[in-house]
Scaffold this active site. Structure first.
Site, PDB file in Angstrom:
ATOM      1  CD1 TRP A   1      37.227 -58.234  15.056  1.00  0.00           C
ATOM      2  CD2 TRP A   1      36.575 -56.122  15.418  1.00  0.00           C
ATOM      3  NE1 TRP A   1      36.852 -57.692  13.857  1.00  0.00           N
ATOM      4  CE2 TRP A   1      36.451 -56.408  14.053  1.00  0.00           C
ATOM      5  CE3 TRP A   1      36.241 -54.859  15.876  1.00  0.00           C
ATOM      6  CZ2 TRP A   1      35.984 -55.453  13.128  1.00  0.00           C
ATOM      7  CZ3 TRP A   1      35.780 -53.915  14.962  1.00  0.00           C
ATOM      8  CH2 TRP A   1      35.655 -54.223  13.613  1.00  0.00           C
TER       9      TRP A   1
ATOM     10  CG  ASP B   1      33.181 -59.650  20.093  1.00  0.00           C
ATOM     11  OD1 ASP B   1      32.182 -60.092  19.499  1.00  0.00           O
ATOM     12  OD2 ASP B   1      33.915 -58.753  19.625  1.00  0.00           O
TER      13      ASP B   1
ATOM     14  CE  LYS C   1      31.010 -60.122  12.430  1.00  0.00           C
ATOM     15  NZ  LYS C   1      31.666 -59.476  11.303  1.00  0.00           N
TER      16      LYS C   1
END
Ligand SMILES: Cc1ncc(COP(=O)(O)O)c(C=O)c1O
Length: 361
Positions: free
Chosen positions: A102, A172, A196
């Protein structure tokens, strides 16, 4: 009904109380005569929901007044472009720490818009650690410094924040937001996909310091300009209304059932501790990450034998522990134990692993 223990990296489990409340309110929210899904986002009844969600998020994360909260769509992946489009507007330079897929994607996307530097990387060891940072390597006049706070695929996390001085730190936090308190004032911008720890997929939350808003590059698409969303209270276009409603229920659950974010963090540390203690004592299973950088949320592990890994995943799935297969770049297994995974789920999985270990000596 037999609900499984879902160890998926996301979308992942939601608290049962949240699902039950949503089910109860499915046909009629309050006395509105309609489901939240059917409501106009501009109705007063919906405004209460979105404002309530923002107020609770501000309270839970102790978000300072000089930060805006934006409820967007497009996933965390859209932020890989939205951040540079809005922030890469001074020197045109930004720094990145490469701690996994990511982080790499955020770096690759930003390179389209400016001069980006990877100041450190842990690619040499399959991202199994957080690299040590040398501030001498940091770009002094960078427009921002980007980290992926918790690395979902590799199971590492930052414990110490990079000391970036006046350069805004961008994080992030997709796979760790709301898992423990964070000092929001240390960041210029935080973003997270909701799927999540916050709610269902479709909602992306951005928390951004006000002085970083309003300086988007001239070619920035309207929908990618933070200013547009900030000025319109996340209502420039139709926001992900139902996902925001569920996020509000999740925040209420953290406050009312879990006792707040400090207690949530304590619970998460206990859950992860139980799992790591077993991994450290096991002769069969091993964690893949250096101890000091272990994530509280995502725990990759292997047996060292791919056939045995497969057998374990198959037997675990049959026993109701699902989505334990590791990411293809790491192999083996990964247990994602986000906020909504109950302690009992981890306890039962560890019991199951002990039995598997005994049977496969
Ligand atoms: C840390 C992190 N960043 C970004 C993403 C991509 O998120 P999305 O699918 O919302 O674009 C993920 C997805 O799992 C992630 O774990």
């Amino acid at each position: 009904m037999a609900r499984v223990y879902n160890f998926s990296a996301g979308p992942s489990m939601l608290p049962e109380q949240v699902l039950a409340k949503a089910a109860n309110e499915m046909l009629e929210y309050g006395s509105s005569g309609q489901s939240v899904m059917e409501m106009s986002h501009r109705s007063s009844v919906y405004e209460e929901i979105i404002h309530g969600c923002e107020a609770l998020l501000r309270q839970t994360l102790n978000i300072p007044d000089n930060y805006k909260v934006l409820f967007l769509q497009g996933g965390a992946s859209s932020q890989f472009s939205m951040v540079p489009l809005n922030l890469l507007n001074g020197s045109g330079k930004a720094d990145f720490v490469i701690t996994g897929q990511w982080a790499k994607k955020a770096y690759a996307e930003a390179q389209k818009y400016g001069q980006c530097k990877a100041v450190a990387s842990s690619a040499d060891q399959t991202f199994s650690y957080i690299p040590k940072l040398d501030p001498n390597e940091f770009t002094k006049d960078a427009d921002y410094f980007h980290i992926c706070y918790n690395n979902t695929i590799y199971g590492t996390r930052f414990h110490d924040l990079p000391q970036t001085g006046s350069v805004p730190l961008v994080a992030d936090m997709s796979s760790c937001i709301l898992s423990e308190p964070v000092d929001v004032s240390k960041f210029g911008l935080i973003y997270a996909g909701a799927q999540k720890n916050m709610g269902p997929a479709g909602l992306t939350v951005v928390i951004v310091r006000e002085d970083l808003i309003g300086r988007a590059r001239e070619f920035t698409p309207t929908m990618f300009d933070y200013k547009i969303h900030a000025e319109n209270g996340s209502m420039y276009n139709t926001p992900p209304t139902y996902a925001i409603y569920i996020c509000k229920l999740v925040l209420e659950w953290i406050r009312d059932k879990m006792g707040g974010l400090e207690k949530m963090a304590e619970y998460n540390r206990k859950k992860a501790g139980l799992f790591y203690d077993y991994l450290d004592s096991s002769d069969l299973f091993k964690g893949t990450v250096v101890k000091e950088d272990r994530s509280l949320m995502n725990i990759p592990f292997v047996t060292g034998n791919t056939d045995l890994d497969k057998k374990f995943v198959a037997e675990a799935t049959a026993a109701g522990f699902v989505n334990l297969k590791g990411h293809r770049s790491v192999g083996g297994m990964r247990a994602s134990i986000y906020n909504a995974m109950p302690m009992e789920g981890v306890e039962k999985l560890v019991e199951f692993m002990k039995a598997f270990e005994a049977a496969n000596k």
